[in-house]
Design a protein around this motif. Structure first.
Motif, PDB file in Angstrom:
ATOM      1  N   ALA A   1       6.713  -6.623   2.149  1.00  0.00           N
ATOM      2  CA  ALA A   1       7.409  -5.646   1.045  1.00  0.00           C
ATOM      3  C   ALA A   1       6.282  -5.556   0.132  1.00  0.00           C
ATOM      4  N   LEU A   2       5.593  -6.036  -0.665  1.00  0.00           N
ATOM      5  CA  LEU A   2       4.450  -6.395  -1.772  1.00  0.00           C
ATOM      6  C   LEU A   2       3.451  -5.683  -1.297  1.00  0.00           C
ATOM      7  N   LEU A   3       3.197  -5.515  -0.149  1.00  0.00           N
ATOM      8  CA  LEU A   3       2.209  -4.964   0.733  1.00  0.00           C
ATOM      9  C   LEU A   3       2.714  -3.450   0.826  1.00  0.00           C
ATOM     10  N   ALA A   4       3.587  -3.562   0.950  1.00  0.00           N
ATOM     11  CA  ALA A   4       3.890  -1.667   1.219  1.00  0.00           C
ATOM     12  C   ALA A   4       4.157  -1.386  -0.197  1.00  0.00           C
ATOM     13  N   ASN A   5       4.567  -1.580  -1.205  1.00  0.00           N
ATOM     14  CA  ASN A   5       4.413  -1.400  -3.052  1.00  0.00           C
ATOM     15  C   ASN A   5       2.770  -1.067  -3.150  1.00  0.00           C
ATOM     16  N   LEU A   6       2.475  -1.862  -2.576  1.00  0.00           N
ATOM     17  CA  LEU A   6       0.667  -1.479  -2.794  1.00  0.00           C
ATOM     18  C   LEU A   6       0.862  -0.948  -1.736  1.00  0.00           C
ATOM     19  N   ALA A   7       0.673  -0.291  -0.629  1.00  0.00           N
ATOM     20  CA  ALA A   7       0.391   0.849  -0.020  1.00  0.00           C
ATOM     21  C   ALA A   7       1.211   2.014  -0.386  1.00  0.00           C
ATOM     22  N   ALA A   8       2.156   1.809  -1.316  1.00  0.00           N
ATOM     23  CA  ALA A   8       2.508   3.049  -1.873  1.00  0.00           C
ATOM     24  C   ALA A   8       1.941   3.330  -3.097  1.00  0.00           C
ATOM     25  N   ALA A   9       1.157   2.762  -3.536  1.00  0.00           N
ATOM     26  CA  ALA A   9       0.104   2.683  -4.631  1.00  0.00           C
ATOM     27  C   ALA A   9      -1.014   3.255  -4.138  1.00  0.00           C
ATOM     28  N   HIS A  10      -1.507   3.106  -3.961  1.00  0.00           N
ATOM     29  CA  HIS A  10      -2.696   3.451  -2.991  1.00  0.00           C
ATOM     30  C   HIS A  10      -2.503   5.267  -2.362  1.00  0.00           C
ATOM     31  N   ALA A  11      -1.296   4.556  -1.863  1.00  0.00           N
ATOM     32  CA  ALA A  11      -1.235   7.029  -1.615  1.00  0.00           C
ATOM     33  C   ALA A  11      -0.724   7.281  -2.901  1.00  0.00           C
ATOM     34  N   ASP A  12      -0.219   6.710  -4.380  1.00  0.00           N
ATOM     35  CA  ASP A  12      -0.325   7.186  -5.534  1.00  0.00           C
ATOM     36  C   ASP A  12      -1.980   8.360  -6.025  1.00  0.00           C
ATOM     37  N   THR A  13      -1.921   9.649  -5.670  1.00  0.00           N
ATOM     38  CA  THR A  13      -3.171  10.664  -5.953  1.00  0.00           C
ATOM     39  C   THR A  13      -3.015  10.258  -7.715  1.00  0.00           C
ATOM     40  N   ASP A  14      -2.262   9.963  -8.131  1.00  0.00           N
ATOM     41  CA  ASP A  14      -2.441   9.989  -9.528  1.00  0.00           C
ATOM     42  C   ASP A  14      -3.202   9.076 -10.004  1.00  0.00           C
ATOM     43  N   LEU A  15      -3.777   7.862  -9.478  1.00  0.00           N
ATOM     44  CA  LEU A  15      -3.956   6.840  -9.495  1.00  0.00           C
ATOM     45  C   LEU A  15      -5.957   6.201  -9.397  1.00  0.00           C
ATOM     46  N   PRO A  16      -6.790   5.679  -9.391  1.00  0.00           N
ATOM     47  CA  PRO A  16      -7.812   5.855  -8.807  1.00  0.00           C
ATOM     48  C   PRO A  16      -7.809   4.485  -7.081  1.00  0.00           C
ATOM     49  N   ASP A  17      -8.354   5.237  -6.500  1.00  0.00           N
ATOM     50  CA  ASP A  17      -8.368   4.136  -5.170  1.00  0.00           C
ATOM     51  C   ASP A  17      -9.155   2.479  -5.158  1.00  0.00           C
ATOM     52  N   ALA A  18     -10.399   2.282  -6.132  1.00  0.00           N
ATOM     53  CA  ALA A  18     -10.311   1.405  -6.714  1.00  0.00           C
ATOM     54  C   ALA A  18      -9.605   0.595  -6.807  1.00  0.00           C
ATOM     55  N   VAL A  19      -9.177  -0.333  -6.425  1.00  0.00           N
ATOM     56  CA  VAL A  19      -8.521  -1.420  -6.629  1.00  0.00           C
ATOM     57  C   VAL A  19      -8.972  -3.453  -7.114  1.00  0.00           C
ATOM     58  N   VAL A  20      -8.805  -3.471  -8.371  1.00  0.00           N
ATOM     59  CA  VAL A  20      -8.250  -4.801  -8.617  1.00  0.00           C
ATOM     60  C   VAL A  20      -6.736  -5.764  -8.746  1.00  0.00           C
ATOM     61  N   LEU A  21      -6.518  -6.881  -8.273  1.00  0.00           N
ATOM     62  CA  LEU A  21      -5.787  -7.363  -8.025  1.00  0.00           C
ATOM     63  C   LEU A  21      -5.490  -8.658  -9.031  1.00  0.00           C
ATOM     64  N   VAL A  22      -4.310  -8.898 -10.125  1.00  0.00           N
ATOM     65  CA  VAL A  22      -4.527  -9.582 -10.666  1.00  0.00           C
ATOM     66  C   VAL A  22      -2.954 -10.246 -10.395  1.00  0.00           C
ATOM     67  N   GLY A  23      -3.140 -11.905  -9.882  1.00  0.00           N
ATOM     68  CA  GLY A  23      -1.603 -11.856 -10.011  1.00  0.00           C
ATOM     69  C   GLY A  23      -1.738 -13.594 -10.739  1.00  0.00           C
ATOM     70  N   HIS A  24      -0.252 -13.810 -11.247  1.00  0.00           N
ATOM     71  CA  HIS A  24      -0.411 -15.224 -12.105  1.00  0.00           C
ATOM     72  C   HIS A  24       0.584 -15.996 -11.374  1.00  0.00           C
ATOM     73  N   SER A  25       0.876 -17.108 -11.761  1.00  0.00           N
ATOM     74  CA  SER A  25       1.249 -18.150 -10.495  1.00  0.00           C
ATOM     75  C   SER A  25       1.618 -18.033  -9.914  1.00  0.00           C
ATOM     76  N   ALA A  26       2.761 -17.763  -8.808  1.00  0.00           N
ATOM     77  CA  ALA A  26       3.107 -17.221  -7.431  1.00  0.00           C
ATOM     78  C   ALA A  26       2.615 -15.986  -7.286  1.00  0.00           C
ATOM     79  N   GLY A  27       2.522 -15.329  -7.790  1.00  0.00           N
ATOM     80  CA  GLY A  27       1.558 -14.141  -7.854  1.00  0.00           C
ATOM     81  C   GLY A  27       0.357 -14.032  -8.216  1.00  0.00           C
ATOM     82  N   GLY A  28      -0.334 -15.246  -8.398  1.00  0.00           N
ATOM     83  CA  GLY A  28      -1.776 -16.193  -7.468  1.00  0.00           C
ATOM     84  C   GLY A  28      -1.983 -16.253  -6.407  1.00  0.00           C
ATOM     85  N   HIS A  29      -0.737 -17.070  -6.083  1.00  0.00           N
ATOM     86  CA  HIS A  29      -1.054 -16.975  -4.302  1.00  0.00           C
ATOM     87  C   HIS A  29      -1.242 -16.179  -3.943  1.00  0.00           C
ATOM     88  N   LEU A  30      -0.218 -14.749  -4.682  1.00  0.00           N
ATOM     89  CA  LEU A  30       0.254 -13.617  -3.511  1.00  0.00           C
ATOM     90  C   LEU A  30      -1.160 -12.656  -3.410  1.00  0.00           C
TER      91      LEU A  30
END
Length: 262
Positions: free
Chosen positions: A94-123
């Protein structure tokens, strides 16, 4: 220090995008001032030991700060065990799908940096493995549960990894093998930042992950935020924020220049 950042109010996102039928199929967007926009997207992944107790809203102050510093920010949601689609591998899918949707968002830059905290750091460390995310410049993992074997040995979060994966390493070995970044090939750079005084996910977890890397992996670095505990790492009012900002900037520098949304 207190964990007041977990409930501190932040400005409302500029927009919220719904990506599917479930409550967790959603992400918030915080936009920078157009005159300060750097042309990169920072995608945030919250923590909470993969449990339903905490959602993306507690990263609102961090999202606001990063947008103020010129980044387009996406605050991603994902399902946790006990929620529709939660657990392994549903949470990751589900996280991959949400990230793919954000990547397809034409109002957002393509190049992405992920920042995760705790369990989000694992992900985010998992997402930075095995070439899963297009246009990924790298990840910053804050107080990350990056090495699941070490997390299990330390019984972090009252054996949260076992609850997330559906059993012990002996009971569900395939899930542990697939979910543990420490057993996967790192294909995008990751910076693992631990708090000096973090007693929730101690620095040895990040160090254990770094020790699993080989010459075939992308670069993995560790850093210690002096004077910081687990929650200070996502508090933009704490000096640890400057370390996070520096790590994000390091990943964006010299990467072919920013792509600005049309």
């Amino acid at each position: 220090m207190s964990d007041d950042v977990m409930s501190r109010p932040a400005r409302q996102p500029d927009r919220t995008e719904v990506t599917g039928p479930e409550q967790t199929d959603v992400y918030d967007v915080f936009e920078p001032d157009p005159h300060r926009a750097r042309g990169y997207t920072v995608a945030l992944v919250h923590g909470g030991f993969w449990r339903p107790t905490h959602d993306r809203t507690h990263l609102g102050p961090l999202a606001e700060a990063l947008s103020r510093d010129g980044f387009h920010v996406v605050n991603l949601e994902y399902p946790r065990p006990g929620m529709p689609g939660g657990g392994w591998p549903g949470t990751a899918d589900a996280l991959l799908a949400n990230l793919a949707a954000a990547h397809a968002d034409t109002d957002l830059p393509d190049a992405v940096v992920l920042v995760g905290h705790s369990a989000g750091g694992h992900l985010v460390t998992w997402l930075a493995s095995e070439d899963r995310v297009p246009d990924l410049l790298g990840a910053v993992a804050l107080g990350p549960v990056a090495d699941l074997a070490t997390a299990d040995r330390l019984h972090l979060g009252d054996d949260a990894a076992r609850a997330f994966l559906g059993g012990s390493p002996d009971e569900v070995p395939d899930a542990w093998a697939a979910a543990d970044p420490g057993r996967l090939r790192l294909t995008a750079p990751v910076a693992l930042v631990s708090g000096e005084h973090d007693d929730i996910v101690p620095p040895e977890v990040a160090e254990a992950y770094a020790a699993t890397r080989t010459a075939d992996d992308a670069k993995a670095t560790t850093a210690l935020a002096r004077g910081a505990d687990h929650f200070d790492l996502v508090d933009p009012e704490h000096p640890a924020y400057l370390l996070l900002l520096a790590e994000v900037e390091e990943l964006t520098l010299g990467r072919g220049g920013p792509h600005h949304p049309a």
